[in-house]
Design a protein around this motif. Sequence first.
Motif, PDB file in Angstrom:
ATOM      1  N   THR A 210     -54.294   1.425  59.931  1.00  0.00           N
ATOM      2  CA  THR A 210     -55.143   2.629  60.365  1.00  0.00           C
ATOM      3  C   THR A 210     -54.174   3.481  61.347  1.00  0.00           C
ATOM      4  O   THR A 210     -53.215   3.014  62.043  1.00  0.00           O
ATOM      5  CB  THR A 210     -56.482   2.269  61.076  1.00  0.00           C
ATOM      6  OG1 THR A 210     -56.132   1.337  62.346  1.00  0.00           O
ATOM      7  CG2 THR A 210     -57.464   1.602  60.073  1.00  0.00           C
ATOM      8  N   GLY A 215     -56.422   8.997  60.150  1.00  0.00           N
ATOM      9  CA  GLY A 215     -56.849   8.410  59.069  1.00  0.00           C
ATOM     10  C   GLY A 215     -56.218   7.172  59.067  1.00  0.00           C
ATOM     11  O   GLY A 215     -55.864   6.204  59.777  1.00  0.00           O
ATOM     12  N   ALA A 216     -55.664   6.714  57.678  1.00  0.00           N
ATOM     13  CA  ALA A 216     -55.364   5.626  57.397  1.00  0.00           C
ATOM     14  C   ALA A 216     -54.444   5.281  55.960  1.00  0.00           C
ATOM     15  O   ALA A 216     -54.460   6.436  55.104  1.00  0.00           O
ATOM     16  CB  ALA A 216     -56.508   4.434  57.147  1.00  0.00           C
ATOM     17  N   ASN A 227     -55.878   8.596  53.551  1.00  0.00           N
ATOM     18  CA  ASN A 227     -56.780   9.301  54.086  1.00  0.00           C
ATOM     19  C   ASN A 227     -56.242  10.088  55.515  1.00  0.00           C
ATOM     20  O   ASN A 227     -55.839   9.385  56.247  1.00  0.00           O
ATOM     21  CB  ASN A 227     -58.212   8.915  54.274  1.00  0.00           C
ATOM     22  CG  ASN A 227     -59.072   9.477  54.970  1.00  0.00           C
ATOM     23  OD1 ASN A 227     -59.128   9.994  55.994  1.00  0.00           O
ATOM     24  ND2 ASN A 227     -60.187  10.217  54.171  1.00  0.00           N
ATOM     25  N   GLY A 229     -57.678  11.569  57.796  1.00  0.00           N
ATOM     26  CA  GLY A 229     -58.719  11.598  59.193  1.00  0.00           C
ATOM     27  C   GLY A 229     -59.855  12.486  58.944  1.00  0.00           C
ATOM     28  O   GLY A 229     -59.861  13.449  58.193  1.00  0.00           O
ATOM     29  N   PHE A 244     -64.360   0.088  59.975  1.00  0.00           N
ATOM     30  CA  PHE A 244     -63.439   0.497  59.227  1.00  0.00           C
ATOM     31  C   PHE A 244     -63.194  -0.417  58.169  1.00  0.00           C
ATOM     32  O   PHE A 244     -63.191  -0.529  56.682  1.00  0.00           O
ATOM     33  CB  PHE A 244     -62.148   1.313  59.673  1.00  0.00           C
ATOM     34  CG  PHE A 244     -61.141   1.378  58.691  1.00  0.00           C
ATOM     35  CD1 PHE A 244     -60.793   2.527  57.914  1.00  0.00           C
ATOM     36  CD2 PHE A 244     -60.089   0.353  58.344  1.00  0.00           C
ATOM     37  CE1 PHE A 244     -60.029   2.870  57.152  1.00  0.00           C
ATOM     38  CE2 PHE A 244     -58.967   0.604  57.348  1.00  0.00           C
ATOM     39  CZ  PHE A 244     -59.072   1.872  56.644  1.00  0.00           C
ATOM     40  N   ASP A 263     -61.278   6.341  51.690  1.00  0.00           N
ATOM     41  CA  ASP A 263     -62.111   7.505  52.266  1.00  0.00           C
ATOM     42  C   ASP A 263     -63.420   7.119  52.808  1.00  0.00           C
ATOM     43  O   ASP A 263     -63.594   7.854  54.040  1.00  0.00           O
ATOM     44  CB  ASP A 263     -62.332   8.608  51.247  1.00  0.00           C
ATOM     45  CG  ASP A 263     -61.023   9.234  50.452  1.00  0.00           C
ATOM     46  OD1 ASP A 263     -59.920   9.164  51.359  1.00  0.00           O
ATOM     47  OD2 ASP A 263     -60.917   9.902  49.496  1.00  0.00           O
ATOM     48  N   CYS A 266     -63.024   5.211  56.266  1.00  0.00           N
ATOM     49  CA  CYS A 266     -62.043   6.367  57.283  1.00  0.00           C
ATOM     50  C   CYS A 266     -63.522   7.180  58.077  1.00  0.00           C
ATOM     51  O   CYS A 266     -63.587   7.479  59.073  1.00  0.00           O
ATOM     52  CB  CYS A 266     -61.255   7.378  56.825  1.00  0.00           C
ATOM     53  SG  CYS A 266     -59.586   6.486  56.439  1.00  0.00           S
TER      54      CYS A 266
END
Length: 295
Positions: A210, A215-216, A227, A229, A244, A263, A266
């Motif tokens: 993360t 995002g991550a 993703n 964020g 998450f 997605d 997040c």
Amino acid sequence: MSKIVCFGEVLWDVFPTHKKIGGAPLNVASRLSSFNQEVVMISAVGDDNPGEKLMGYLVENNVNTEHIQTKKEYQTGKVKVMLNEKGSASYDIKYPRAWDKIRFTEGARNAVKSADAFVFGSLVARDETSRDTLYQLIELAKYKIFDLNLRPPYYTTDVLIHLMEKANFIKFNDDELFEVCKEMGSKYNSLEQNLKFIAEKTNTEHICVTKGSHGAVLLHGGKLFYNSGFLIKVVDTVGAGDSFLGSLISQLLNNVKPQEAIDFACAVGALVAQSEGANPIITEEQIQKFVNPYS
């Protein structure tokens, strides 16, 4: 529906003005249960009012408490939470507490053996009693999910490496990834290179990192999924990473495609960060509206 066992700390997060139920494995368990997964919690509470309330919360949230032990000689877990001006948290984690003394039982053994996934963190390994129990349960689990929570001074690199090598899935935040990789001798500077460094060193196929508001990234099936964020106003970050992870696990165990899963996870993490406390109620409708406000 999958059966998932969460092992580790259950406690009270004490903020300057209020207190909330928390603990990373509990937060993951609570979020998993909200997505209709069958969730079992293995932990320990004190023989006290905070422990009683905590047990009641889990029962209300459909988490199986059969394997939560009661310790007369230790108090229920408590963490003093300090928030900075951006809502980021730091912690004063009281020791020893009941969750430091989780004993191995046949009931816990059977629960882990029959589960589809076993979720555990690094903080519970700070005490020899709970660490020994964790080490025994890991050997019984089909699919092992390791959630790093680096809380100085309650970890060692040797224990982290042992747990990573046992895991099938590892979750870091970006600071944790860089710190652990440096300790393991990585010379890389990029997040992706260090993620792959960990995957190779620990022989782990599934890793998620993360990146706070950015995002991550998820390594799954040999590919990276991203993703970037969501724009939110942070109230506090407590439990956002746990929700998450619970959301991501739920999606992947339901065979959702990795990109859709990250997605979704997040979005849930962002919704938690813009709410107070670790476990706000979030509906599927809220999540979909957050991701696609014009749909």
